[in-house]
Motif scaffolding. Structure first.
Motif, PDB file in Angstrom:
ATOM      1  N   GLY A 165      22.285  26.269 -65.637  1.00  0.00           N
ATOM      2  CA  GLY A 165      21.176  25.383 -65.975  1.00  0.00           C
ATOM      3  C   GLY A 165      20.838  24.376 -64.889  1.00  0.00           C
ATOM      4  O   GLY A 165      19.931  23.557 -65.067  1.00  0.00           O
ATOM      5  N   SER A 196      18.619  29.794 -60.365  1.00  0.00           N
ATOM      6  CA  SER A 196      17.731  30.966 -60.489  1.00  0.00           C
ATOM      7  C   SER A 196      16.281  30.574 -60.273  1.00  0.00           C
ATOM      8  O   SER A 196      15.521  31.300 -59.620  1.00  0.00           O
ATOM      9  N   THR A 197      15.894  29.435 -60.804  1.00  0.00           N
ATOM     10  CA  THR A 197      14.518  28.960 -60.613  1.00  0.00           C
ATOM     11  C   THR A 197      14.246  28.794 -59.120  1.00  0.00           C
ATOM     12  O   THR A 197      13.195  29.221 -58.618  1.00  0.00           O
TER      13      THR A 197
END
Ligand code: ADP
Length: 273
Positions: free
Chosen positions: A43, A47-48
Motif C-alpha cells: 500500500g 505498483s502505482t
C-alpha cells in the motif's frame, strides 16, 4: 536512460467518495544501467509508481521523464515508450498462452514485422539471458515447465522486445525456495547486459540486498529514502519506522558495528554472492 521524477502525484478515483491519493510529491532519479530496488510496505505506492514508467498511468501533477520522454497526460507515442520499458507484472506466467516456449517468447518481437531469422535470434538471446537453453525448451509447452521456469519464459518474452528498462514487480512471489533462488540468480545475471536498467519491486529487504545498487524506499505514497543500499541499510531505525526490518544477516552486521572499529562493510554481504 535515467528516470527522473519531480513532485509526481497520482490520485485514484479523484472527485469520488473512493478518492485515494496513492503518490504524493514523489521525487527520485533512477540512474541509467542501475539495478534499482523499490521497497516499501504493502500500500505504499510501489505498483502505482511503476505503472507510470511505461505510461499505463500518467502523473496528475509534477514531472516524470523516462529518458527523453516526458510521461504526461498528453503523451501521444505511448507505444514507443512501451517498447523501451518492459514490464513484468506479478505472476507473469499467467499470461503464457502459446503452444510452445519459442512461440510465446516470439510473440512480442513478431509485432514488429521483423524477419523470421531476427525473431529467432531474439528468442535465443532472451532465453539465454534468463538461463534457459533454447534447444532444450523451445519446442516444449510452457505448461510442462516448473513454476520458476515458466516465470523465466515470461521474463524472456519481455526481454525479447529488447527494452532499455526492465521493470519487475515482486518477481519471486509465490515460488518455492529453489524457484525463488533461480529467479534471483537470473536477475543478478541480467547485469551481464550492461546497458539495461533493471527496476525491481520487492517487499523483501533480503532480496534487494542481493542485487540492487540503488534503492528507493516508499512509505505512504512518497519516496522517503533513496540511494546506495549500503547507506540505506545503515539507517535501521528509520527503516523500522516504515515497518521495514533488516534481514537477519544485515541486522547482525548492524549490531556488531556498534562495537567494532573500523566498521564491517555491508558490502561484504551485499556483494554478489
Ligand atoms: P503497493 O504496490 O506498495 O502495495 P499500491 O500502489 O498498490 O501499493 O497502492 C497504493 C495505494 O493506492 C493503496 O492505498 C491502495 O489501496 C490504493 N490503490 C491501488 N490501486 C487502486 C485502485 N485501482 N483504485 C483505488 N485505490 C487503489
Amino acid at each position: 536512460m535515467d528516470i527522473v521524477a519531480k513532485n509526481v502525484s497520482y490520485t485514484y478515483s479523484e472527485g469520488t467518495p473512493f478518492e485515494k491519493r496513492a503518490l504524493n510529491n514523489v521525487n527520485f532519479r533512477i540512474p541509467s544501467a542501475s539495478f534499482t530496488g523499490i521497497i516499501g510496505h504493502t500500500g505504499s505506492g510501489k505498483s502505482t509508481l511503476i505503472q507510470h514508467f511505461n505510461g499505463l498511468l500518467r502523473p496528475m501533477s509534477g514531472m516524470l521523464k523516462v529518458g527523453d520522454v516526458t510521461v504526461s497526460a498528453s503523451l501521444k507515442n505511448v507505444s514507443e515508450l512501451r517498447r523501451q520499458v518492459g514490464m513484468v507484472f506479478q505472476y507473469p506466467e499467467h499470461q503464457l498462452f502459446e503452444e510452445t516456449v519459442a512461440k510465446d517468447v516470439a510473440f512480442g518481437p513478431r509485432q514488429f514485422a521483423l524477419a523470421e531469422r531476427e525473431v529467432e535470434e531474439r528468442v535465443r538471446d532472451a532465453l539465454s539471458l534468463v538461463g534457459l537453453e533454447y534447444d532444450q525448451v523451445a519446442e516444449m509447452s510452457p505448461f510442462q515447465l516448473s513454476g520458476g521456469q515458466m516465470r523465466r519464459v515470461a521474463i524472456a518474452g519481455v526481454l525479447a522486445m529488447r527494452p532499455k528498462v526492465l521493470v519487475l514487480d515482486e518477481p519471486t512471489a509465490g515460488l518455492d525456495p529453489q524457484g525463488k533462488e533461480d529467479i534471483l540468480q537470473t536477475i543478478v545475471d541480467l547485469k551481464r547486459t550492461e546497458s539495461l536498467t533493471v527496476i525491481c519491486v520487492s517487499h523483501s529487504m533480503e532480496d534487494v540486498a542481493r542485487y540492487a545498487d540503488h534503492l528507493l524506499v516508499m512509505h505512504q505514497g512518497t519516496v522517503v529514502m533513496e540511494g546506495d543500499p549500503i547507506a540505506v541499510f545503515q539507517k535501521r531505525d528509520q527503516l523500522q519506522s516504515y515497518g521495514l526490518d533488516l534481514p537477519p544477516v544485515l541486522d547482525w552486521v548492524h549490531r556488531l558495528n556498534a562495537f567494532v572499529e573500523p566498521q564491517i562493510p555491508y558490502a561484504l554481504y551485499t556483494a554478489e554472492q
